[in-house]
Structure formats: C-alpha cells, structure tokens
Design an enzyme around this catalytic site. Structure first.
Site, mmCIF file in Angstrom:
data_model
loop_
_atom_site.group_PDB
_atom_site.id
_atom_site.type_symbol
_atom_site.label_atom_id
_atom_site.label_comp_id
_atom_site.label_asym_id
_atom_site.label_seq_id
_atom_site.Cartn_x
_atom_site.Cartn_y
_atom_site.Cartn_z
ATOM 1 N N LYS A 40 42.033 45.348 40.133
ATOM 2 C CA LYS A 40 42.262 46.582 39.386
ATOM 3 C C LYS A 40 42.521 47.755 40.346
ATOM 4 O O LYS A 40 43.446 47.715 41.127
ATOM 5 C CB LYS A 40 41.086 46.812 38.436
ATOM 6 C CG LYS A 40 40.732 45.559 37.600
ATOM 7 C CD LYS A 40 41.857 45.169 36.691
ATOM 8 C CE LYS A 40 41.794 43.874 35.940
ATOM 9 N NZ LYS A 40 40.729 42.962 35.965
ATOM 10 N N TYR A 63 33.346 43.166 29.875
ATOM 11 C CA TYR A 63 34.643 42.477 29.877
ATOM 12 C C TYR A 63 34.500 41.097 29.183
ATOM 13 O O TYR A 63 33.520 40.381 29.452
ATOM 14 C CB TYR A 63 35.116 42.325 31.329
ATOM 15 C CG TYR A 63 36.259 41.352 31.503
ATOM 16 C CD1 TYR A 63 37.460 41.535 30.815
ATOM 17 C CD2 TYR A 63 36.141 40.257 32.345
ATOM 18 C CE1 TYR A 63 38.494 40.634 30.975
ATOM 19 C CE2 TYR A 63 37.174 39.362 32.506
ATOM 20 C CZ TYR A 63 38.351 39.553 31.812
ATOM 21 O OH TYR A 63 39.380 38.656 31.953
ATOM 22 N N ASP A 77 28.949 46.090 37.725
ATOM 23 C CA ASP A 77 30.386 45.888 37.876
ATOM 24 C C ASP A 77 31.018 47.282 37.922
ATOM 25 O O ASP A 77 31.023 48.003 36.917
ATOM 26 C CB ASP A 77 30.888 45.067 36.677
ATOM 27 C CG ASP A 77 32.373 44.781 36.741
ATOM 28 O OD1 ASP A 77 33.108 45.585 37.339
ATOM 29 O OD2 ASP A 77 32.806 43.773 36.155
ATOM 30 N N ARG A 89 37.844 29.103 55.367
ATOM 31 C CA ARG A 89 37.033 29.264 54.142
ATOM 32 C C ARG A 89 35.736 30.003 54.471
ATOM 33 O O ARG A 89 35.260 30.823 53.698
ATOM 34 C CB ARG A 89 36.759 27.901 53.495
ATOM 35 C CG ARG A 89 35.766 27.973 52.370
ATOM 36 C CD ARG A 89 35.763 26.786 51.404
ATOM 37 N NE ARG A 89 35.990 25.490 51.978
ATOM 38 C CZ ARG A 89 35.100 24.795 52.717
ATOM 39 N NH1 ARG A 89 33.907 25.297 52.963
ATOM 40 N NH2 ARG A 89 35.404 23.603 53.184
#
Ligand code: PLP
Length: 389
Positions: free
Chosen positions: A204, A107, A179, A54
């Site tokens: 994406k 978004y 972004d 992690r």
C-alpha cells in the site's frame, strides 16, 4: 546511519542505502539488486553474514534497516505480502487453545486468515469493537495471547486508542499487534504508543505505486524478533530482491506522497459530506468522526482513505462505481493513483454477509483510496458519476 541520527524525511531516503553500507570497494548510491540465491564461504565452519537468500539478502537487509528506522523500532523484517507477515505472527505465537481478540473492523483477508486458524489449528478468535477499550477488557480470557488492531480500520475507518489498549494488554501479559497500513509510519508510530508488533501491507502506501506485493513486521523485543525471524526463514515467506529494491525506491517519497494523499482526502471528504446523494462519510479527519479526538492525539495525520455510504443500496453503488472515468475501480489502496471499490463485493467478500452486517459494512458502502492527482479533477469525476445515478 543509526535510527536517531536524522529526521523521518531524511531516513526515508538514506537508512540502509548509504554508500558505506556497501562493503569493500562498492560505493553505489542506490542499493543494488542482489540476485544471488547463495553466498560463498571461505571456511566450512564460518558461514559469514550472508549464506542463503531466504535467510538474508543484502537488498532485503538494507530495506529491513529502513523499516525499523521508520517505525522507531529496533528490528524490521520483510515479507512476501502483508498476509505473509500476518500468518507468520500467528504461526509463531498462537497455539491450539490460545485466544486472540481482534478489532471487529479488520481487512477481510485478515478475518479469513483468523477463521483458518480457528478451523484448522484450534485457536479461538473474538472480534470486538475496539474503538471502546472497555470492550477489549471484557473479552479477555485466561488464554488470551494477542490483541490485533488496525487504526484506522478497514473499511470503516474506526480509530482505537492504541495506548489505552496496550496498557490493558500489558497488565494482562498479552501482546498488542497493530496493522499500521492505513496511516504508514509517516503519520503514526504504534510502537511509540505501546504496540509490541507493528505490521504493514507494504503493497500500500509504503511501496506507494501499486506495483509491489510486500509485507513487514517491526518490533523492539529481541526474543520476539528472533522467534519471528526464525519463522520468516523456516516458512520461507520472504520478498524478492527486486521487490525490496522497488520498496526502497518507493519509500523515498513517502512523506511527500502522504501529505498530498491527506490534503486531497480532506477536501474530498468535505465535498462528500455536503453531497445530497451521500448518506454518511467515514474519514478520521472530519470533526464529525466519532473518534476524531483520539486520532488527533495519537497520530500526526488522518491519511488518504475515505469510505462513504451512497443513498440507496447496492444498485446505486454499482452504477456510481461503473460511471467513474478517472478513479480506477480496483482493490488495494495507497498508490499514487486514486482507486475506488465496493467492500461488500470486493475486498471484504471473503467474509460472510452476516459478518459484514455485524461489522456495519452495508451494500451502499464505497471505499476510496485518494491518490495524488489534482483534487479538482477527482471531484469533477465524482460529480459526473453522481449525476449518472
Ligand atoms: C489493512 C490491511 N492489512 C493487510 C492487508 C494484506 O496485505 P497484502 O495484500 O499485502 O497481503 C491488506 C490488504 O488489502 C490491508 O488492507
């Protein structure tokens, strides 16, 4: 390989994955998928670089080096999704009473996250039309901490002047988050334009094949990086080693894919602009786009995303979408296959109808992610679907 050694196209293939990156006798050309969740130490008080997956994992480490290199930043961090990266930024930097200014065309999931921060954690969010930088200046409050941008925005492909907004933000001691999902670092590098934090939905264009959910943060400031890295680990919002491998692989063709996405998109946007059943086309690469000049100045391309309003309303839009045969009716974007969707009923349905109306998202709006197929086949499919309504 340092970030400045080679050109962008070379770095998409090699950074993080040179054989010398692999320690000891290992000399694989492709970074292995390191599945071990934990790492042995020789001495109790000497944990070594890798301790627990992690906190850091070798496959993720390779990918994070590449993320930083491609956005021209000092640091990169990998996340389990774009929204996980976004939530980490808010968790790390936005406290009760703080104020965030966001682009009014973001978004839908980002707006939903903002609402959660307002309702549950006492932050204040203002959404303004950032395509006019003066709207940002007007919205600043003494408690404003962050300005949150997309350029081009989702779904109306509005472009904002990142450099001008970063100058305003820095004058007021605020941070700018951009972004960069829609253009990818192949076409635009927001940190070079003054952005403090660059965010991606890796899902994406960066992964590029509609088979990974991932996110990233790239940045230059060491203190901010350490704070975000601490939160990445303490929230546990990390990508799996397998997903990191998939992204390392997908990235190798980023330049090739982005060029083809864009050349197809330009032809299709021009076709749509001249179509009698289309009321309006939104594509930053068309000279008719209101911020065409800004886009030209701050990015080296316009990308593969187009939105358009079909003549009529929701009924015509739905009929058209359901008549397509080659375009896939699906949320998401940036994969090699062309996807098409209705923002009001799909990607932006998580915000209210009132908010959609205020943002200019009409019921006749259709958003298209242009893939890398042959554009003649794509145009033929659009034409036959227009013929059905
Ligand atoms: C511009 C943009 N940012 C962030 C996200 C969220 O990313 P993810 O779906 O990987 O969580 C999306 C998803 O569609 C997006 O389009």
């Amino acid at each position: 390989m340092s970030k400045n050694d080679h050109s962008f196209d070379t770095r998409t293939i090699h950074v993080g994955e040179r054989p010398e990156f692999l320690e000891g006798s290992r000399n694989e050309v492709v970074a292995p998928i390191y599945l071990s969740s934990t790492y042995a130490r020789k001495e109790v008080k000497n944990p070594g670089f890798f301790q627990y997956s992690r906190s850091q994992n070798p496959t993720r480490f390779a990918l994070e080096q590449r993320y930083a290199s491609l956005e021209n930043t000092a640091y990169g961090l990998g996340f389990a999704s774009g929204l996980a990266a976004e939530a980490t930024v808010l968790f790390a930097l936005v406290k009760p009473g703080d104020h965030v200014i966001g682009f009014d065309d973001l978004y839908g999931g980002t707006k939903r996250l903002f609402h959660q921060w307002e309702e549950n954690y006492g932050a204040k969010i203002s959404l303004v039309d950032a395509s006019q930088p003066e709207n940002i200046e007007k919205a600043i409050l003494p408690e404003t901490k962050l300005i949150w941008l997309e350029s081009p925005s989702n779904p109306l492909l509005k472009v904002c002047d990142i450099k001008a907004i970063a100058e305003i933000a820095h004058r007021h001691k605020m941070l700018v988050v951009v972004d960069n999902t829609f253009l990818s670092p192949y076409f635009q590098k927001p940190a070079d334009l003054g952005a403090d934090i660059v965010i991606h939905s890796i899902t994406k264009y960066i992964a590029g094949h509609s088979d990974v959910i991932g996110g990233a943060i790239m940045l230059n400031d060491k203190t901010l990086y350490e704070r975000l890295k601490f939160c990445q680990n303490s929230l546990g919002v990390v990508p799996s080693p397998f997903d990191c491998y998939m992204v390392l692989r997908g990235l190798k063709t980023l330049s090739l894919r982005m060029e083809k996405h864009q050349s197809n998109a330009l032809s299709i946007a021009t076709y749509l602009e001249n179509h009698p059943k289309v009321a309006r086309v939104y594509y930053p690469g068309l000279k008719s786009h209101p911020q065409y000049e800004i886009g030209l100045r701050q990015a080296s391309g316009f990308g593969g995303m187009i939105s358009f309003e079909i003549k009529g309303g929701e009924k015509e839009a739905v009929e058209f979408l359901e008549s397509l045969e080659l375009f896939t009716l699906a949320e998401s974007l940036g994969g090699v296959e062309s996807l098409i969707e209705h923002p009001g009923l799909m990607t932006h349905s998580s915000i209210t109808a009132k908010e959609r109306e205020l943002a200019g998202i009409k019921d006749s709006l259709i958003r298209v992610s242009i893939g890398v197929e042959d554009k003649k086949d794509l145009i033929a499919d659009l034409e036959q679907a227009f013929g059905k309504i």
